[in-house]
Enzyme design. Sequence first.
Site, PDB file in Angstrom:
ATOM      1  N   THR A 100       2.821   2.125  -2.264  1.00 16.63           N
ATOM      2  CA  THR A 100       4.126   1.801  -2.848  1.00 16.63           C
ATOM      3  C   THR A 100       4.152   2.093  -4.347  1.00 16.63           C
ATOM      4  OG1 THR A 100       3.287  -0.450  -3.021  1.00 16.63           O
ATOM      5  CG2 THR A 100       4.807  -0.009  -1.201  1.00 16.63           C
ATOM      6  N   ASP A 105      -4.554   0.757  -9.296  1.00 19.14           N
ATOM      7  CA  ASP A 105      -5.985   0.516  -9.462  1.00 19.14           C
ATOM      8  C   ASP A 105      -6.322   0.192 -10.918  1.00 19.14           C
ATOM      9  OD1 ASP A 105      -5.896   1.287  -6.867  1.00 19.14           O
ATOM     10  OD2 ASP A 105      -6.886   3.211  -7.160  1.00 19.14           O
ATOM     11  N   SER A 146     -12.049   1.351  -5.793  1.00 15.84           N
ATOM     12  CA  SER A 146     -11.637   1.832  -7.114  1.00 15.84           C
ATOM     13  C   SER A 146     -12.760   1.915  -8.125  1.00 15.84           C
ATOM     14  CB  SER A 146     -10.524   0.953  -7.697  1.00 15.84           C
ATOM     15  OG  SER A 146      -9.344   1.271  -7.089  1.00 15.84           O
ATOM     16  N   GLU A 148       0.837  -1.211   0.000  1.00 15.43           N
ATOM     17  CA  GLU A 148       0.000   0.000   0.000  1.00 15.43           C
ATOM     18  C   GLU A 148       0.865   1.253   0.000  1.00 15.43           C
ATOM     19  OE1 GLU A 148      -3.202   0.193  -1.089  1.00 15.43           O
ATOM     20  OE2 GLU A 148      -3.748  -1.158   0.536  1.00 15.43           O
TER      21      GLU A 148
HETATM   22  C1  GLA Z   1      -5.160   4.829  -4.252  1.00 15.47           C
HETATM   23  C2  GLA Z   1      -4.397   5.118  -5.533  1.00 15.47           C
HETATM   24  C3  GLA Z   1      -3.417   3.985  -5.855  1.00 15.47           C
HETATM   25  C4  GLA Z   1      -2.529   3.655  -4.638  1.00 15.47           C
HETATM   26  C5  GLA Z   1      -3.377   3.482  -3.387  1.00 15.47           C
HETATM   27  C6  GLA Z   1      -2.541   3.316  -2.139  1.00 15.47           C
HETATM   28  O1  GLA Z   1      -6.009   3.728  -4.412  1.00 15.47           O
HETATM   29  O2  GLA Z   1      -5.289   5.282  -6.614  1.00 15.47           O
HETATM   30  O3  GLA Z   1      -2.634   4.332  -6.974  1.00 15.47           O
HETATM   31  O4  GLA Z   1      -1.542   4.631  -4.473  1.00 15.47           O
HETATM   32  O5  GLA Z   1      -4.257   4.587  -3.177  1.00 15.47           O
HETATM   33  O6  GLA Z   1      -1.818   2.132  -2.191  1.00 15.47           O
END
Ligand code: GLA
Length: 362
Positions: free
Chosen positions: A15, A151, A105, A13
Site C-alpha cells: 500500500t 521499511d 528489511s 502490504e
Molecule cells: C518492500 C518494500 C516496501 C513495501 C513492501 C510491501 O518491503 O521495500 O516499501 O512496498 O515491500 O508492502
Amino acid sequence: MSIAPGRVNLIGEHTDYNEGFVFPAAIDRYILAASRPTTNQSTMVSRSLGAAQPFDVNLVNPGEVTGWAVYPAGVAWALRQSTGVNLPNLESAVDSKLTAESGLSSSAALELAFAVTWNEAAGLGLSNTQLARICQTAENEFVGVKCGIMDQMACALGKAGHAIFIDTKSLDTTYALIPEDLSLVICDTGQPRTLAGSAYNERRLQCEQACAALSVKSLRNARLHDLESRWSEMSETVYKRAHHVITENARCISFVDALDKRNLLKIGLLMRASHESLRDHYEVSSPHLDFMAEAAWDAPGCVGARMTGAGFGGACIALVEESRVEAFIHSTEARFALKSGTEGSFTECRAARGAHILKRVT
Ligand code: GLA
C-alpha cells in the site's frame, strides 16, 4: 557506533507506493555499525557480507559501486544531494543479526545505520523522518530498487513495545501499544525472495494502470464502489491489484482499531483476509508462504498470521498469545514441515526502538 533495527509489517502490504496506510514495527534484530573517520576512502567490512567495495563519500555517484557498498554509498550520495554538505569518509565494521533474504528489511537497516552515523558525524541535524526519506531516495535512485517508504520509516521511527501506523502520503505517524501478553513470532519459510524485484516493479505499474482507468492520482483516493462499477475499463489483473490495495487500506485502519479495542477475533480475521488478498488478488505469495500461514492459523495460541513484506518467499508474521508461544512454534513447525517438505525457522521478537547512535564517532 550506530544501531538500526529490522522490521515486520503487521498489516498494510503493498500500500505504501499507493500513498496508503501501513502498520509495521521495528524489531529487536539489528545491524550494528562501528565507525571512525579516515582521510582515505571509506572502507567497510562485515563478517557475514565480507569487505565492501571502497568509495569516496564526496565523489561517489550512482552506478559506480557494486555489492553491499551500494547501501552506505547510496546514503552518502543522497545526503549530499539533499544537504550539499561534505561528509567524512569512514572506516566501519558492520555486524548483522538480520539475514538478507528473510524480508525483514536488512537493506533499510543498513541504510539507516549509516544515515544516523553521518547525520551525527557531520552535524547535519536531520530528523529520523528526514533520514528515512533520504534512505528511500538512496534505495530508489542509487541502489535502483523502486521501494516505498515503509521499511525506512519503520527502521527510523520504531518505538519499544509499539507498532507504528503510518500515513505514507503525509508521513504522519501514530504509535500503538502491542499488548504485553501478545508476542510477535517471525515464521521464516527459509525460501529466498526470488522474483521479488521484477514482480514488485510490475505490480507498481499495474497500480498506475488502475489509477489511469479510475482517473485518480493514487489508489488511496479510489473507492471500492468506483472500482466495481468500472471493472470493464481495465484488465482482470489490474482490477485484482486495485482491489487488493483498496481493501488492504481499509483492513489496515480496522486493524489499528481492533488492536486498540483488543478485539483478537477481528485481528485474526483481518490478518487472514490480508494474506488471502495478497495470495489471490495481488499474487505475491508463494506456496511456502501459504503453507506457513495455514500452519500458523491452525496452531494453538495464534491470534493471527500473514505473509509480511514484499512476498515471493521470506517470512510470515504471527501474533501469538505470549503464554502459548512454545506450543504455537512446535505445532506450526511440524505442520509446515509436513506440508512443504522443508524446515522453517521461528523467532519470537519484540517491537524495538528505531535507528540511533550508541556512541559518537570520534
Ligand atoms: C518492500 C518494500 C516496501 C513495501 C513492501 C510491501 O518491503 O521495500 O516499501 O512496498 O515491500 O508492502
